[in-house]
Design an enzyme around this catalytic site. Structure first.
Site, PDB file in Angstrom:
ATOM      1  N   GLU A  33       0.931  -1.119  -0.077  1.00  0.00           N
ATOM      2  CA  GLU A  33      -0.244   0.010   0.078  1.00  0.00           C
ATOM      3  C   GLU A  33       0.919   1.174   0.202  1.00  0.00           C
ATOM      4  O   GLU A  33       1.795   1.390   0.956  1.00  0.00           O
ATOM      5  CB  GLU A  33      -1.020   0.058   1.092  1.00  0.00           C
ATOM      6  CG  GLU A  33      -1.725   1.308   1.429  1.00  0.00           C
ATOM      7  CD  GLU A  33      -2.613   1.719   0.210  1.00  0.00           C
ATOM      8  OE1 GLU A  33      -2.319   2.639  -0.351  1.00  0.00           O
ATOM      9  OE2 GLU A  33      -3.471   0.789  -0.104  1.00  0.00           O
ATOM     10  N   GLY A  39      -7.009   0.268   3.639  1.00  0.00           N
ATOM     11  CA  GLY A  39      -8.268   0.488   3.246  1.00  0.00           C
ATOM     12  C   GLY A  39      -8.594   0.919   1.899  1.00  0.00           C
ATOM     13  O   GLY A  39      -9.822   1.130   1.509  1.00  0.00           O
ATOM     14  N   GLY A  40      -7.535   1.886   1.343  1.00  0.00           N
ATOM     15  CA  GLY A  40      -7.818   2.278   0.131  1.00  0.00           C
ATOM     16  C   GLY A  40      -8.894   3.490   0.223  1.00  0.00           C
ATOM     17  O   GLY A  40      -9.245   3.984   0.958  1.00  0.00           O
ATOM     18  N   CYS A  42     -12.274   3.650  -0.444  1.00  0.00           N
ATOM     19  CA  CYS A  42     -13.558   3.509   0.451  1.00  0.00           C
ATOM     20  C   CYS A  42     -13.285   3.583   1.876  1.00  0.00           C
ATOM     21  O   CYS A  42     -14.304   4.422   2.299  1.00  0.00           O
ATOM     22  CB  CYS A  42     -13.914   1.797  -0.009  1.00  0.00           C
ATOM     23  SG  CYS A  42     -15.422   1.428   0.972  1.00  0.00           S
ATOM     24  N   GLY A 185     -21.798  12.746  -5.917  1.00  0.00           N
ATOM     25  CA  GLY A 185     -22.239  14.049  -5.913  1.00  0.00           C
ATOM     26  C   GLY A 185     -23.462  14.338  -5.272  1.00  0.00           C
ATOM     27  O   GLY A 185     -23.780  15.379  -4.582  1.00  0.00           O
ATOM     28  N   ALA A 320     -17.215  -1.158  -4.026  1.00  0.00           N
ATOM     29  CA  ALA A 320     -16.374  -1.774  -2.941  1.00  0.00           C
ATOM     30  C   ALA A 320     -16.913  -3.319  -2.811  1.00  0.00           C
ATOM     31  O   ALA A 320     -15.826  -4.189  -2.756  1.00  0.00           O
ATOM     32  CB  ALA A 320     -16.571  -1.185  -1.712  1.00  0.00           C
ATOM     33  N   HIS A 444     -44.367  -7.531  10.870  1.00  0.00           N
ATOM     34  CA  HIS A 444     -45.209  -6.343  10.601  1.00  0.00           C
ATOM     35  C   HIS A 444     -45.024  -5.660  12.034  1.00  0.00           C
ATOM     36  O   HIS A 444     -45.044  -6.103  12.996  1.00  0.00           O
ATOM     37  CB  HIS A 444     -46.603  -6.470  10.473  1.00  0.00           C
ATOM     38  CG  HIS A 444     -47.487  -5.412  10.552  1.00  0.00           C
ATOM     39  ND1 HIS A 444     -47.589  -4.463   9.297  1.00  0.00           N
ATOM     40  CD2 HIS A 444     -48.272  -5.023  11.569  1.00  0.00           C
ATOM     41  CE1 HIS A 444     -48.228  -3.393   9.783  1.00  0.00           C
ATOM     42  NE2 HIS A 444     -48.864  -3.823  11.103  1.00  0.00           N
TER      43      HIS A 444
END
Length: 466
Positions: A33, A39-40, A42, A185, A320, A444
């Site tokens: 990394e 974690g990138g 995301c 956005g 992801a 319900h």
């Protein structure tokens, strides 16, 4: 030099999940990394921080608009502490990325911090605080994506920003202009609209969330207009210029007339592009498509047989959970197993409120393919649970094969749609019919009753509560 069965370049959801699954299957595994935290996109500047801000801003909006109706009286003025809101968001990110560190240690995965690039098909050079080289029998490219831009827009990352900068603004915009009516956005636009910003959305296509079912787009458009968003579809942006603290956006509307928008911030959210910078992949024979994606076969194998690629860097939706599935797929393939991925059944979600979620085919896709289908729809406002929580917007729509009744697509907009869509995915994985869903008892009162009612509506138009 350290040698591994598998090396993964990139530690986002695809990369770190692939690493864990490889380690579980007994492979000696390394992950590389280039950033300081795992974690990138995301976990660091995408899914997780944006949801943290969406939740915080939702609480604020409820306090301002709905507490009194619920009989909750808050003394004094309710104020936004943006610094604290951003700080909480970062704490969520830190806790989540720290969890990935723990998982790497738990699974005995070696973590290398630095930029990984191919020396050849089995050797990777890692340039960090020091330069290292490792050997890997197999490599998985999981380098993800970066925000796209329009060629004429200069991103100063102060007033003209991407989603990364929009997650850590130091002030609430007076007027935020959002270029792009897709998920990213709209989510960030809703955050700042709730906090008091005027928000203008400019979308090139003829509707918001243009890749999703047209009915969802229409309903979300109603919700946004009710929240006093300025929504401008069929507008082609042609210039973005900053003058001091003002941003001026010029666009042509569908009549070809020039329209001008002025704000103090502009979020450029026009999609994402595959990120392969610095990999040196092409030099060792890994082919890229004309869109910059890593070219793979049905096994996610690149043109170099011991190198695989997953996630945003390959074709398909940039999600992801799609990357995670692909990471597991490659790991299990390397272990000699026979995994599968049904790309038609990977759900898509927009985390606005109401949430938007879908799986399977849209009506437009079914019409284009000439598939005879039937449709059943049920409004959320007809549910007791929705009235109790005051979440009345939205609906669930079920599309089923006209002859066999097999569910072909489910499209929903409403409270907790992001969670509800999982029932549709399970049903469709087992090729459920609309009648199957309609005959399953749903608790319900719940939001998921809308799925049952929509299935009933698709089965001989026999919804019970409308």
């Amino acid at each position: 030099m350290n040698s591994y069965d598998v090396a993964i370049i990139g530690s986002g959801p695809g990369g770190y999940v692939a690493a864990i699954r490889c380690a579980q299957l007994g492979m000696k595994t390394a992950i590389i990394e280039k950033y300081a935290t795992l974690g990138g996109t995301c976990l660091n500047v995408g899914c997780i921080p944006s949801k943290a801000l969406l939740d915080s801003s939702h609480h604020y909006e409820d306090a301002v608009k709905h507490f009194e109706e619920h009989g909750i009286e808050v003394p004094g003025d309710i104020k936004v502490n943006l610094k604290q809101m951003i700080s909480r968001k970062q704490a969520v990110v830190d806790q989540t990325t720290g969890g990935i560190d723990f998982l790497m240690k738990k699974n005995k995965i070696d973590v290398y911090q630095g930029l990984g690039s191919f020396k050849d098909a089995t050797h990777i050079t890692i340039k960090g605080e020091k330069t290292e080289e490792i050997e890997a029998k197999h490599t998985i490219i999981a380098t993800g994506s970066k925000p796209s831009n329009l060629p004429f827009i200069e991103l100063d990352k102060e007033r003209i920003v991407t989603s990364t900068e929009a997650l850590k603004l130091k002030e609430i915009p007076k007027h935020l202009i959002v270029i792009g009516g897709g998920a990213i956005g709209l989510e960030l636009g809703q955050v700042y609209r709730r906090l008091g910003a005027e928000v203008t959305v400019i979308e090139y296509m003829d509707r918001l969330i243009p890749t999703m079912d047209a009915g969802l787009s229409r309903e979300l458009n109603k919700v946004f207009k009710k929240a006093k968003f300025s929504v401008n579809v069929s507008h082609q942006v042609k210039s973005v210029e900053r003058k001091g603290d003002e941003v001026i956006v010029k666009a042509d509307n569908k009549k070809g007339e020039e329209v001008e928008f002025k704000g103090d911030y502009c979020l450029v959210s026009v999609g994402r592009r595959p990120y392969t910078d610095g990999l040196n992949a092409e030099a060792i024979g890994v082919k890229l498509t004309d869109r910059g994606q890593v070219e793979v076969n049905e096994h996610l194998q690149t043109s170099v047989k011991n190198i695989y690629a997953i996630g945003d860097v390959v074709k398909g939706a940039m999600l992801a959970h799609k990357a995670e599935e692909e990471g597991v797929f490659v790991a299990e393939s390397l272990a000699g197993q026979k995994p599968h991925i049904n790309y038609n059944l990977i759900p898509g979600v927009v985390y606005t409120w109401p949430e938007v979620a879908a799986v399977g085919k849209t009506e437009d896709e079914l019409k284009e393919a000439g598939v005879a289908y039937k449709s059943g729809q049920f409004p959320m406002r007809a549910l007791g649970r929705s009235r109790a929580s005051m979440d009345l917007d939205g609906f669930v729509k079920v599309l089923a094969d006209k002859e066999t009744d097999e569910i072909l697509g489910v499209h929903m907009i409403g409270a907790r749609a992001a969670d509800m869509i999982a029932e549709a995915v399970v049903g469709m994985e087992f090729r459920a019919s609309a009648e199957d869903i309609s005959r399953i008892s749903h608790a319900h009162p719940t939001y998921t009753e809308a799925f049952k009612e929509a299935a009933l509506a698709a089965t001989d138009d026999r919804a019970l509560h409308i």
